[in-house]
Design a protein around this motif. Sequence first.
Motif, PDB file in Angstrom:
ATOM      1  N   TYR A  48       0.834  -1.193   0.000  1.00  0.00           N
ATOM      2  CA  TYR A  48       0.000   0.000   0.000  1.00  0.00           C
ATOM      3  C   TYR A  48       0.876   1.254   0.000  1.00  0.00           C
ATOM      4  O   TYR A  48       1.961   1.265   0.582  1.00  0.00           O
ATOM      5  CB  TYR A  48      -0.861   0.076   1.276  1.00  0.00           C
ATOM      6  CG  TYR A  48      -1.663  -1.150   1.626  1.00  0.00           C
ATOM      7  CD1 TYR A  48      -1.076  -2.227   2.284  1.00  0.00           C
ATOM      8  CD2 TYR A  48      -3.018  -1.211   1.347  1.00  0.00           C
ATOM      9  CE1 TYR A  48      -1.822  -3.343   2.631  1.00  0.00           C
ATOM     10  CE2 TYR A  48      -3.769  -2.317   1.705  1.00  0.00           C
ATOM     11  CZ  TYR A  48      -3.163  -3.382   2.342  1.00  0.00           C
ATOM     12  OH  TYR A  48      -3.911  -4.489   2.684  1.00  0.00           O
ATOM     13  N   TYR A  77       0.245   5.204   1.270  1.00  0.00           N
ATOM     14  CA  TYR A  77      -0.620   6.160   1.946  1.00  0.00           C
ATOM     15  C   TYR A  77       0.049   7.540   1.908  1.00  0.00           C
ATOM     16  O   TYR A  77       1.273   7.665   1.999  1.00  0.00           O
ATOM     17  CB  TYR A  77      -0.815   5.799   3.420  1.00  0.00           C
ATOM     18  CG  TYR A  77      -1.675   4.589   3.686  1.00  0.00           C
ATOM     19  CD1 TYR A  77      -1.127   3.307   3.700  1.00  0.00           C
ATOM     20  CD2 TYR A  77      -3.039   4.718   3.943  1.00  0.00           C
ATOM     21  CE1 TYR A  77      -1.913   2.192   3.969  1.00  0.00           C
ATOM     22  CE2 TYR A  77      -3.829   3.617   4.218  1.00  0.00           C
ATOM     23  CZ  TYR A  77      -3.252   2.360   4.226  1.00  0.00           C
ATOM     24  OH  TYR A  77      -4.041   1.259   4.488  1.00  0.00           O
ATOM     25  N   PRO A 125      -3.674   8.746   7.858  1.00  0.00           N
ATOM     26  CA  PRO A 125      -3.178   8.329   6.534  1.00  0.00           C
ATOM     27  C   PRO A 125      -4.330   8.138   5.550  1.00  0.00           C
ATOM     28  O   PRO A 125      -5.388   7.626   5.914  1.00  0.00           O
ATOM     29  CB  PRO A 125      -2.485   6.998   6.821  1.00  0.00           C
ATOM     30  CG  PRO A 125      -2.145   7.039   8.272  1.00  0.00           C
ATOM     31  CD  PRO A 125      -3.243   7.808   8.909  1.00  0.00           C
ATOM     32  N   LEU A 171      -5.291   6.429   1.893  1.00  0.00           N
ATOM     33  CA  LEU A 171      -4.838   5.437   0.926  1.00  0.00           C
ATOM     34  C   LEU A 171      -4.842   6.017  -0.474  1.00  0.00           C
ATOM     35  O   LEU A 171      -5.846   6.572  -0.927  1.00  0.00           O
ATOM     36  CB  LEU A 171      -5.738   4.194   0.982  1.00  0.00           C
ATOM     37  CG  LEU A 171      -5.358   3.046   0.071  1.00  0.00           C
ATOM     38  CD1 LEU A 171      -3.995   2.473   0.464  1.00  0.00           C
ATOM     39  CD2 LEU A 171      -6.427   1.959   0.102  1.00  0.00           C
ATOM     40  N   GLU A 211      -7.317   4.205  -5.742  1.00  0.00           N
ATOM     41  CA  GLU A 211      -8.468   4.816  -5.086  1.00  0.00           C
ATOM     42  C   GLU A 211      -9.077   5.851  -6.034  1.00  0.00           C
ATOM     43  O   GLU A 211      -8.366   6.517  -6.801  1.00  0.00           O
ATOM     44  CB  GLU A 211      -8.044   5.480  -3.781  1.00  0.00           C
ATOM     45  CG  GLU A 211      -7.578   4.498  -2.727  1.00  0.00           C
ATOM     46  CD  GLU A 211      -8.656   3.519  -2.340  1.00  0.00           C
ATOM     47  OE1 GLU A 211      -9.715   3.934  -1.831  1.00  0.00           O
ATOM     48  OE2 GLU A 211      -8.447   2.297  -2.549  1.00  0.00           O
ATOM     49  N   LEU A 235       3.933   3.971  11.463  1.00  0.00           N
ATOM     50  CA  LEU A 235       2.953   3.482  12.417  1.00  0.00           C
ATOM     51  C   LEU A 235       3.404   2.139  12.982  1.00  0.00           C
ATOM     52  O   LEU A 235       3.802   1.245  12.241  1.00  0.00           O
ATOM     53  CB  LEU A 235       1.581   3.316  11.758  1.00  0.00           C
ATOM     54  CG  LEU A 235       0.744   4.584  11.637  1.00  0.00           C
ATOM     55  CD1 LEU A 235       1.300   5.519  10.568  1.00  0.00           C
ATOM     56  CD2 LEU A 235      -0.693   4.226  11.308  1.00  0.00           C
ATOM     57  N   PHE A 239      -3.980   5.738  16.426  1.00  0.00           N
ATOM     58  CA  PHE A 239      -5.006   5.493  15.410  1.00  0.00           C
ATOM     59  C   PHE A 239      -5.705   4.161  15.684  1.00  0.00           C
ATOM     60  O   PHE A 239      -5.044   3.132  15.871  1.00  0.00           O
ATOM     61  CB  PHE A 239      -4.392   5.452  14.009  1.00  0.00           C
ATOM     62  CG  PHE A 239      -3.874   6.784  13.528  1.00  0.00           C
ATOM     63  CD1 PHE A 239      -2.527   7.090  13.618  1.00  0.00           C
ATOM     64  CD2 PHE A 239      -4.738   7.731  13.000  1.00  0.00           C
ATOM     65  CE1 PHE A 239      -2.042   8.306  13.181  1.00  0.00           C
ATOM     66  CE2 PHE A 239      -4.264   8.966  12.569  1.00  0.00           C
ATOM     67  CZ  PHE A 239      -2.925   9.249  12.662  1.00  0.00           C
ATOM     68  N   GLN A 294      -8.210  -4.045   2.889  1.00  0.00           N
ATOM     69  CA  GLN A 294      -8.394  -2.618   3.097  1.00  0.00           C
ATOM     70  C   GLN A 294      -8.413  -2.312   4.589  1.00  0.00           C
ATOM     71  O   GLN A 294      -8.993  -3.033   5.376  1.00  0.00           O
ATOM     72  CB  GLN A 294      -9.723  -2.160   2.489  1.00  0.00           C
ATOM     73  CG  GLN A 294      -9.784  -2.304   0.987  1.00  0.00           C
ATOM     74  CD  GLN A 294      -9.184  -1.118   0.259  1.00  0.00           C
ATOM     75  OE1 GLN A 294      -8.406  -0.354   0.828  1.00  0.00           O
ATOM     76  NE2 GLN A 294      -9.548  -0.947  -0.997  1.00  0.00           N
ATOM     77  N   PHE A 295      -7.781  -1.189   4.938  1.00  0.00           N
ATOM     78  CA  PHE A 295      -7.736  -0.739   6.324  1.00  0.00           C
ATOM     79  C   PHE A 295      -8.356   0.648   6.399  1.00  0.00           C
ATOM     80  O   PHE A 295      -8.007   1.519   5.627  1.00  0.00           O
ATOM     81  CB  PHE A 295      -6.292  -0.719   6.823  1.00  0.00           C
ATOM     82  CG  PHE A 295      -5.667  -2.087   6.866  1.00  0.00           C
ATOM     83  CD1 PHE A 295      -5.019  -2.602   5.753  1.00  0.00           C
ATOM     84  CD2 PHE A 295      -5.732  -2.862   8.012  1.00  0.00           C
ATOM     85  CE1 PHE A 295      -4.454  -3.870   5.784  1.00  0.00           C
ATOM     86  CE2 PHE A 295      -5.174  -4.127   8.053  1.00  0.00           C
ATOM     87  CZ  PHE A 295      -4.535  -4.638   6.938  1.00  0.00           C
ATOM     88  N   PHE A 334      -9.026   3.956   8.692  1.00  0.00           N
ATOM     89  CA  PHE A 334      -8.438   4.638   9.842  1.00  0.00           C
ATOM     90  C   PHE A 334      -9.430   5.575  10.504  1.00  0.00           C
ATOM     91  O   PHE A 334     -10.219   6.246   9.829  1.00  0.00           O
ATOM     92  CB  PHE A 334      -7.243   5.478   9.389  1.00  0.00           C
ATOM     93  CG  PHE A 334      -6.005   4.680   9.129  1.00  0.00           C
ATOM     94  CD1 PHE A 334      -5.867   3.928   7.976  1.00  0.00           C
ATOM     95  CD2 PHE A 334      -4.969   4.686  10.046  1.00  0.00           C
ATOM     96  CE1 PHE A 334      -4.722   3.185   7.735  1.00  0.00           C
ATOM     97  CE2 PHE A 334      -3.819   3.949   9.826  1.00  0.00           C
ATOM     98  CZ  PHE A 334      -3.698   3.198   8.663  1.00  0.00           C
TER      99      PHE A 334
END
Lengths: 114, 113
Positions: A33, A35, A43, A45, A57, B44, B90, B100-101, B103
């Motif tokens: 990924y 970000y 963050p 994406l 995206e 992170l 976070f 997919q993440f 936040f």
Amino acid sequence: DAMVIQNPRYQVTQFGKPVTLSCSQTLNHNVMYWYQQKSSQAPKLLFHYYDKDFNNEADTPDNFQSRRPNTSFCFLDIRSPGLGDAAMYLCATSKPPTGYTEAFFGQGTRLTVV
Amino acid sequence: AQSVTQLDSHVSVSEGTPVLLRCNYSSSYSPSLFWYVQHPNKGLQLLLKYTSAATLVKGINGFEAEFKKSETSFHLTKPSAHMSDAAEYFCVVSDITGNQFYFGTGTSLTVIP
């Protein structure tokens, strides 16, 4: 130790001059990924690769491109950086499909546009 | 759709007092939930994750979080704050594919000496 490595940690580029940020991983994870994180924000994406499949995206500007030549490496290309592109850029990896695997993050590249 | 809401954008505690950072989630299935910490100009770091095994999850540096399905919450706690805990935190939820993440907007923790 297995990890996600971003180079460089700090990058200064001129307005409009193409710049490439790099990310490598030794985790052998399928997904990588990119970000963008602006000051005091979460963050955001930009895109991700699942193996060789590229997923952009919807709101990622065309100015941002990515390449993943192999499992270990992924690049972020900014074709014509503007002042608004100054940010921290974070690379991350994960290994689905369990759904319970966290994302592993690199230390980030701080991009300054002058 | 999945989402998380971090209820406090800033939390300030005195050194040695308890820390509570609040997170509520929204998910149409049993979620995967994570807490990450970010120190200035760093990436992170995972503090802990919920993977549907135990509802009370212990993480690094003395942090823990409890998954409460009835309250759709995953609050982060620590019994005694240390100066080194000052950072951005976070809360994150992943989708069912794990690709997919999502936040939360982050909570900035200040620790007062």
